[in-house]
Write a protein that holds these residues in place. Structure first.
Motif, PDB file in Angstrom:
ATOM      1  N   VAL A 227       0.826  -1.207   0.000  1.00 48.60           N
ATOM      2  CA  VAL A 227       0.000   0.000   0.000  1.00 48.60           C
ATOM      3  C   VAL A 227       0.861   1.259   0.000  1.00 48.60           C
ATOM      4  O   VAL A 227       0.569   2.228  -0.712  1.00 48.60           O
ATOM      5  N   VAL A 228       1.927   1.239   0.776  1.00 49.26           N
ATOM      6  CA  VAL A 228       2.834   2.396   0.820  1.00 49.26           C
ATOM      7  C   VAL A 228       3.461   2.635  -0.543  1.00 49.26           C
ATOM      8  O   VAL A 228       3.719   3.780  -0.940  1.00 49.26           O
ATOM      9  N   GLY A 229       3.682   1.563  -1.289  1.00 52.06           N
ATOM     10  CA  GLY A 229       4.316   1.689  -2.599  1.00 52.06           C
ATOM     11  C   GLY A 229       3.374   2.037  -3.731  1.00 52.06           C
ATOM     12  O   GLY A 229       3.817   2.167  -4.884  1.00 52.06           O
ATOM     13  N   LEU A 230       2.075   2.184  -3.445  1.00 48.51           N
ATOM     14  CA  LEU A 230       1.132   2.543  -4.498  1.00 48.51           C
ATOM     15  C   LEU A 230       1.414   3.942  -5.021  1.00 48.51           C
ATOM     16  O   LEU A 230       1.622   4.885  -4.247  1.00 48.51           O
ATOM     17  N   THR A 231       1.426   4.093  -6.326  1.00 45.39           N
ATOM     18  CA  THR A 231       1.670   5.404  -6.926  1.00 45.39           C
ATOM     19  C   THR A 231       0.482   6.333  -6.712  1.00 45.39           C
ATOM     20  O   THR A 231       0.648   7.535  -6.526  1.00 45.39           O
ATOM     21  N   ASN A 232      -0.706   5.773  -6.749  1.00 51.86           N
ATOM     22  CA  ASN A 232      -1.918   6.551  -6.509  1.00 51.86           C
ATOM     23  C   ASN A 232      -2.295   6.425  -5.031  1.00 51.86           C
ATOM     24  O   ASN A 232      -2.882   5.433  -4.603  1.00 51.86           O
ATOM     25  N   GLN A 233      -1.937   7.424  -4.242  1.00 57.80           N
ATOM     26  CA  GLN A 233      -2.141   7.361  -2.812  1.00 57.80           C
ATOM     27  C   GLN A 233      -3.625   7.346  -2.422  1.00 57.80           C
ATOM     28  O   GLN A 233      -3.969   6.976  -1.304  1.00 57.80           O
ATOM     29  N   GLU A 234      -4.514   7.756  -3.339  1.00 62.55           N
ATOM     30  CA  GLU A 234      -5.930   7.741  -3.029  1.00 62.55           C
ATOM     31  C   GLU A 234      -6.461   6.317  -2.883  1.00 62.55           C
ATOM     32  O   GLU A 234      -7.525   6.096  -2.314  1.00 62.55           O
ATOM     33  N   LYS A 235      -5.695   5.336  -3.418  1.00 59.70           N
ATOM     34  CA  LYS A 235      -6.103   3.938  -3.304  1.00 59.70           C
ATOM     35  C   LYS A 235      -5.720   3.327  -1.962  1.00 59.70           C
ATOM     36  O   LYS A 235      -6.159   2.228  -1.634  1.00 59.70           O
ATOM     37  N   CYS A 236      -4.876   4.018  -1.211  1.00 57.89           N
ATOM     38  CA  CYS A 236      -4.373   3.449   0.042  1.00 57.89           C
ATOM     39  C   CYS A 236      -5.496   3.197   1.045  1.00 57.89           C
ATOM     40  O   CYS A 236      -5.606   2.105   1.609  1.00 57.89           O
ATOM     41  N   LEU A 237      -6.323   4.227   1.276  1.00 61.23           N
ATOM     42  CA  LEU A 237      -7.365   4.103   2.293  1.00 61.23           C
ATOM     43  C   LEU A 237      -8.389   3.029   1.959  1.00 61.23           C
ATOM     44  O   LEU A 237      -8.688   2.175   2.805  1.00 61.23           O
ATOM     45  N   PRO A 238      -8.949   2.998   0.739  1.00 61.33           N
ATOM     46  CA  PRO A 238      -9.897   1.916   0.420  1.00 61.33           C
ATOM     47  C   PRO A 238      -9.251   0.541   0.513  1.00 61.33           C
ATOM     48  O   PRO A 238      -9.900  -0.422   0.937  1.00 61.33           O
ATOM     49  N   ALA A 239      -7.971   0.439   0.115  1.00 59.44           N
ATOM     50  CA  ALA A 239      -7.289  -0.860   0.178  1.00 59.44           C
ATOM     51  C   ALA A 239      -7.144  -1.337   1.607  1.00 59.44           C
ATOM     52  O   ALA A 239      -7.412  -2.496   1.931  1.00 59.44           O
ATOM     53  N   LEU A 240      -6.737  -0.434   2.488  1.00 61.24           N
ATOM     54  CA  LEU A 240      -6.568  -0.817   3.890  1.00 61.24           C
ATOM     55  C   LEU A 240      -7.917  -1.003   4.588  1.00 61.24           C
ATOM     56  O   LEU A 240      -8.026  -1.782   5.534  1.00 61.24           O
ATOM     57  N   ASN A 241      -8.937  -0.281   4.135  1.00 62.59           N
ATOM     58  CA  ASN A 241     -10.260  -0.380   4.755  1.00 62.59           C
ATOM     59  C   ASN A 241     -10.844  -1.782   4.620  1.00 62.59           C
ATOM     60  O   ASN A 241     -11.612  -2.237   5.480  1.00 62.59           O
ATOM     61  N   THR A 242     -10.472  -2.488   3.557  1.00 62.29           N
ATOM     62  CA  THR A 242     -10.953  -3.865   3.384  1.00 62.29           C
ATOM     63  C   THR A 242     -10.356  -4.803   4.425  1.00 62.29           C
ATOM     64  O   THR A 242     -10.854  -5.918   4.602  1.00 62.29           O
ATOM     65  N   CYS A 243      -9.297  -4.367   5.079  1.00 67.55           N
ATOM     66  CA  CYS A 243      -8.618  -5.220   6.063  1.00 67.55           C
ATOM     67  C   CYS A 243      -9.075  -4.965   7.494  1.00 67.55           C
ATOM     68  O   CYS A 243      -8.740  -5.749   8.391  1.00 67.55           O
ATOM     69  N   VAL A 244      -9.821  -3.876   7.717  1.00 65.83           N
ATOM     70  CA  VAL A 244     -10.189  -3.501   9.083  1.00 65.83           C
ATOM     71  C   VAL A 244     -11.009  -4.597   9.768  1.00 65.83           C
ATOM     72  O   VAL A 244     -10.742  -4.961  10.920  1.00 65.83           O
ATOM     73  N   SER A 245     -12.002  -5.125   9.073  1.00 71.47           N
ATOM     74  CA  SER A 245     -12.847  -6.179   9.659  1.00 71.47           C
ATOM     75  C   SER A 245     -12.016  -7.393  10.044  1.00 71.47           C
ATOM     76  O   SER A 245     -12.198  -7.965  11.126  1.00 71.47           O
ATOM     77  N   HIS A 246     -11.108  -7.770   9.158  1.00 67.92           N
ATOM     78  CA  HIS A 246     -10.281  -8.943   9.429  1.00 67.92           C
ATOM     79  C   HIS A 246      -9.352  -8.710  10.607  1.00 67.92           C
ATOM     80  O   HIS A 246      -9.165  -9.603  11.445  1.00 67.92           O
ATOM     81  N   ILE A 247      -8.755  -7.522  10.695  1.00 65.48           N
ATOM     82  CA  ILE A 247      -7.867  -7.214  11.819  1.00 65.48           C
ATOM     83  C   ILE A 247      -8.634  -7.296  13.137  1.00 65.48           C
ATOM     84  O   ILE A 247      -8.131  -7.842  14.127  1.00 65.48           O
ATOM     85  N   CYS A 248      -9.861  -6.779  13.161  1.00 68.53           N
ATOM     86  CA  CYS A 248     -10.692  -6.863  14.375  1.00 68.53           C
ATOM     87  C   CYS A 248     -10.969  -8.324  14.739  1.00 68.53           C
ATOM     88  O   CYS A 248     -10.893  -8.703  15.916  1.00 68.53           O
ATOM     89  N   ALA A 249     -11.293  -9.149  13.742  1.00 72.90           N
ATOM     90  CA  ALA A 249     -11.560 -10.566  13.987  1.00 72.90           C
ATOM     91  C   ALA A 249     -10.325 -11.273  14.544  1.00 72.90           C
ATOM     92  O   ALA A 249     -10.430 -12.121  15.438  1.00 72.90           O
ATOM     93  N   VAL A 250      -9.149 -10.929  14.007  1.00 69.52           N
ATOM     94  CA  VAL A 250      -7.892 -11.521  14.486  1.00 69.52           C
ATOM     95  C   VAL A 250      -7.650 -11.147  15.948  1.00 69.52           C
ATOM     96  O   VAL A 250      -7.307 -12.007  16.777  1.00 69.52           O
TER      97      VAL A 250
END
Length: 316
Positions: A227-250
């Protein structure tokens, strides 16, 4: 008397415990537990129904979410009879073989949940780091193979546990610490050397949940790097947002599991109430919170639920 001279003894029944010192309040304590079980069963069943009925959710991420929901349903179903039996009817005794059976399935489902969370971490890594090949890497046949591997791993790795417990000689005391059967709790009743049981239990927990947790952490390190290496930084938040539910479950699964393991192995002087509360959190909280977390944080699941409710309230 020397331990080697003690004749073989195996109790016919074991005694389960609720909340120590609060036995008179068990009927009242049962109210939140009933609510927990209702939420766990209804929430996870709703997740399964939503995924089955919505073709747009027939994707690897949601297939894995279905596995998580099935595992959570199994965990809730394993503990419900003995827990509510104590709170409602004061039924404390359980047959020794029935106790071993319950213990076996509780531990199998715990290992399966850990494995499913690892598979979901891999799913998120592939989706973020290589989205163009996501559907070709995680095909339906691949998901089926992952599911079979998860079940086989849990069943095989834990198969020796009941037999290792059956060979032990037990003391006259037959009182357990929980309202369900748990391996570290049962071996404390033995009157002979339990080194083999302790070592095997430790090896299994490290080789399953321990390895899973390390690979989950590694997956997120790679995800963050991607995510840090993405050229389009606007994609960072949506990409990480898909992981929030999983992180909470973990977190809601591994933190209580680690705490309970530490308590059983090292903390012998803590109040019994702490042991009881942590055990209930470990087995009851994930099945309750996981469907809520995924319903709130996953837009596709939320939209599918709203569509389903709208159709029921507004039939054509």
């Amino acid at each position: 008397m020397s331990l080697v001279n003690i004749s073989f003894y195996q109790p016919s029944t074991l005694v389960l415990m609720g909340f120590p010192g609060l036995e008179a309040d068990h009927p009242w304590i049962s109210i939140p537990f009933c609510a927990f079980y209702v939420i766990a069963f209804s929430g996870n069943c709703l997740i399964l129904i939503i995924i089955k009925k919505n073709q747009s959710l027939h994707k690897p991420m949601y297939y894995l979410l279905s596995m998580l929901a099935i595992t959570d349903l199994g965990l809730a179903l394993c503990t419900l009879p003995t827990t509510l039996g104590i709170f409602w009817f004061n039924i404390r005794k359980i047959d020794f073989d029935a106790c071993l059976t319950q213990m076996y399935f509780i531990h199998i489902l715990s290992v399966m949940e850990s494995s499913v969370l690892l598979a979901m971490a891999f799913d998120r890594y592939v989706a973020i780091s290589n989205p163009l090949r996501y559907s070709s890497i995680l095909t339906k046949s691949t998901i089926i193979k992952i599911g079979l591997a998860i079940v086989s791993r849990a069943v095989v790795s834990l198969l020796p546990l009941p037999f290792l417990l059956k060979r032990l000689t037990y003391c006259e005391s037959n009182a357990l610490s929980h309202s369900f059967c748990f391996h570290p709790d049962i071996i404390k009743l033995a009157c002979e050397d339990i080194m083999v049981n302790t070592l095997y239990g430790l090896v299994v927990i490290l080789a399953t949940a321990g390895v899973d947790f390390l690979f989950i952490v590694l997956s997120y390190i790679l995800i963050i790097k991607t995510v840090v290496g993405l050229t389009n930084q606007e994609k960072c938040l949506p990409a990480l947002n898909t992981c929030v539910s999983h992180i909470c479950a973990v977190l809601i699964f591994f933190i209580p599991m680690i705490g309970l393991s530490i308590i059983h192995r090292y903390a012998n002087n803590i109040p019994p109430m702490v042991n009881t509360v942590v055990a209930y959190i470990y087995l009851n909280v994930p099945p309750v919170l996981n469907p809520i977390i995924y319903s709130v944080k996953t837009k596709q699941i939320r939209k599918a639920m709203l569509r389903t409710l709208w159709r029921k309230n507004n039939p054509i």
